[in-house]
Scaffold this active site. Structure first.
Site, short mmCIF file in Angstrom:
data_model
loop_
_atom_site.label_atom_id
_atom_site.label_comp_id
_atom_site.label_asym_id
_atom_site.label_seq_id
_atom_site.Cartn_x
_atom_site.Cartn_y
_atom_site.Cartn_z
CE1 TYR A 1 -5.34 -4.91 -3.10
CE2 TYR A 1 -6.76 -3.00 -3.29
CZ TYR A 1 -5.59 -3.65 -3.60
OH TYR A 1 -4.68 -3.05 -4.44
NE ARG B 1 -10.09 -6.99 -9.59
CZ ARG B 1 -9.80 -5.76 -9.96
NH1 ARG B 1 -9.17 -5.54 -11.11
NH2 ARG B 1 -10.14 -4.73 -9.22
NE ARG C 1 4.62 -14.13 12.35
CZ ARG C 1 5.53 -14.89 11.78
NH1 ARG C 1 6.01 -15.96 12.39
NH2 ARG C 1 6.00 -14.59 10.58
CG HIS D 1 4.82 -19.08 7.99
ND1 HIS D 1 5.37 -18.73 9.20
CD2 HIS D 1 5.43 -18.31 7.07
CE1 HIS D 1 6.27 -17.79 9.01
NE2 HIS D 1 6.33 -17.51 7.73
CE LYS E 1 -7.86 -4.26 -6.49
NZ LYS E 1 -6.67 -3.49 -6.83
CD GLU F 1 -0.22 -4.53 -12.76
OE1 GLU F 1 -1.41 -4.22 -12.91
OE2 GLU F 1 0.15 -5.35 -11.91
CG LEU G 1 -5.49 -6.39 -10.74
CD1 LEU G 1 -5.42 -7.46 -9.65
CD2 LEU G 1 -5.93 -5.07 -10.13
N1 PDD Z 1 -5.61 -0.32 -7.92
N2 PDD Z 1 -2.98 -2.77 -11.46
C1 PDD Z 1 -2.75 -2.63 -10.14
C2 PDD Z 1 -1.46 -3.12 -9.58
C3 PDD Z 1 -3.73 -2.04 -9.31
O1 PDD Z 1 -3.51 -1.92 -7.99
C4 PDD Z 1 -4.93 -1.57 -9.89
C5 PDD Z 1 -6.01 -0.95 -9.07
C6 PDD Z 1 -5.11 -1.71 -11.28
C7 PDD Z 1 -6.37 -1.27 -11.97
O2 PDD Z 1 -7.46 -2.10 -11.66
P1 PDD Z 1 -8.96 -1.55 -11.65
O3 PDD Z 1 -9.19 -0.95 -12.99
O4 PDD Z 1 -9.78 -2.76 -11.43
O5 PDD Z 1 -9.05 -0.53 -10.54
C8 PDD Z 1 -4.12 -2.33 -12.02
C9 PDD Z 1 -6.60 0.04 -6.96
C10 PDD Z 1 -7.49 1.15 -7.41
C11 PDD Z 1 -5.94 0.30 -5.61
O6 PDD Z 1 -5.08 -0.50 -5.28
O7 PDD Z 1 -6.31 1.22 -4.90
#
Ligand code: PDD
Length: 286
Positions: free
Chosen positions: A33, A52, A101, A103, A150, A183, A207
């Site tokens: 996403y 990304r 279903r 895997h 992501k 992070e 991320l």
């Molecule tokens: N989250 N790290 C993680 C684990 C994240 O989920 C996000 C963003 C970021 C920051 O990434 P960016 O600057 O590209 O938004 C870092 C989004 C906003 C969410 O999950 O809603």
């Protein structure tokens, strides 16, 4: 107001958007996403978010070769349909609904594409005198080893975020087994000491945030501050002069309390104010 969403080539009211219970996104979290912020109809970092998304799709081998323009036209239409205020566009691509279903997905590839808008806070600069620092807590990172993807499989992030939420604070900052900061559960981390700005280097533990990228670019191109992508230890975090969190919805947010202890004097820092102001001026350039 009725919300319009996008599902598999169609725009429709949210209530009409339905997916199969055999969708692999539902069964396995088998999808990726993006969350792309916009203010009054203008996106921040649109192309970087789509790049990304393409990397995430490639990493989990979902084939969906849409152009950035196609993604842009869907996202722009969603903004129009939903009032073009301060909105983020959430884009979700799962591997789709199989007939059973299982895997393994073998050659199965029939992605489900879903998108919707969510209201996000107004830019902080409009209200800069009233900005309060965030209170956060810390935890050892329990997530998987491909946090650079992501993925919609966010259970680890959710457990970490809920840990903060249950204590009435804004975020959980994470550190690995070597007590290095990775992070936060939904954002990237910057630490400032003696006017030197540091954020953990990109690897599979975090991320590659688009906001992180834009902030680094702005610092490097518009200021003389020393900036590095280097290991940040738990002690560095606790001894910092300033700590910031960055994300699509938070932009650049100052942290003033960590595990109940003030960051330096516990006030929003001067460097944050300088960088946040530059971010507001230049965020649409990315
Ligand atoms: N989250 N790290 C993680 C684990 C994240 O989920 C996000 C963003 C970021 C920051 O990434 P960016 O600057 O590209 O938004 C870092 C989004 C906003 C969410 O999950 O809603």
């Amino acid at each position: 107001m009725q919300q319009t969403v996008y599902l598999n080539d169609q725009f429709m009211p949210l209530e009409q958007a339905k997916i199969s219970p055999l969708d692999r996104g539902f069964l396995f979290g088998d999808g990726v996403y993006e969350v792309i912020p916009s203010y009054s109809g203008k996106f921040v970092g649109f192309d970087l978010h789509i790049e990304r998304l393409k990397r995430s799709l490639a990493a989990i081998k979902i084939e969906l070769n849409w152009t950035t323009d196609k993604w842009r036209s869907i996202a722009e239409r969603l903004l129009e349909e939903n009032g073009s205020g301060n909105l983020s566009v959430y884009i979700h691509v799962s591997r789709g609904a199989d007939v059973k279903r299982a895997h393994a997905y073998k050659t199965f590839n029939s992605p489900t594409v879903f998108a919707l808008t969510t209201e996000i806070p107004a830019p902080k600069v409009a209200n800069i005198d009233k900005v309060e620092g965030l209170s956060v807590v810390t935890q050892e990172d329990i997530r998987w080893q491909r946090c650079d993807v992501k993925s919609t499989a966010l259970l680890g992030n959710i457990m970490h975020f809920q840990h903060a939420y249950d204590q009435g604070v804004a975020e959980t900052i994470l550190y690995n087994k070597d007590r290095q900061v990775t992070e936060a559960s939904t954002s990237n981390v910057f630490v400032i000491k003696n006017n030197c700005i540091t954020t953990p280097p990109l690897d599979s533990q975090l991320l590659p945030g688009v906001t992180r990228h834009i902030v680094l670019d702005i610092i490097r191109s518009k200021t003389q501050y020393e900036v590095g992508e280097e290991i940040v230890t738990f002690d560095d975090l606790k001894q910092a002069d300033e700590v910031w969190l960055t994300s699509a919805s938070k932009e650049v947010a100052p942290v003033t309390l960590i595990d109940g202890d003030p960051v330096a004097d516990g006030k929003v820092g001067g460097l944050w104010l300088a960088i946040m102001s530059l971010f507001e001026q230049h965020k649409f350039d990315a």
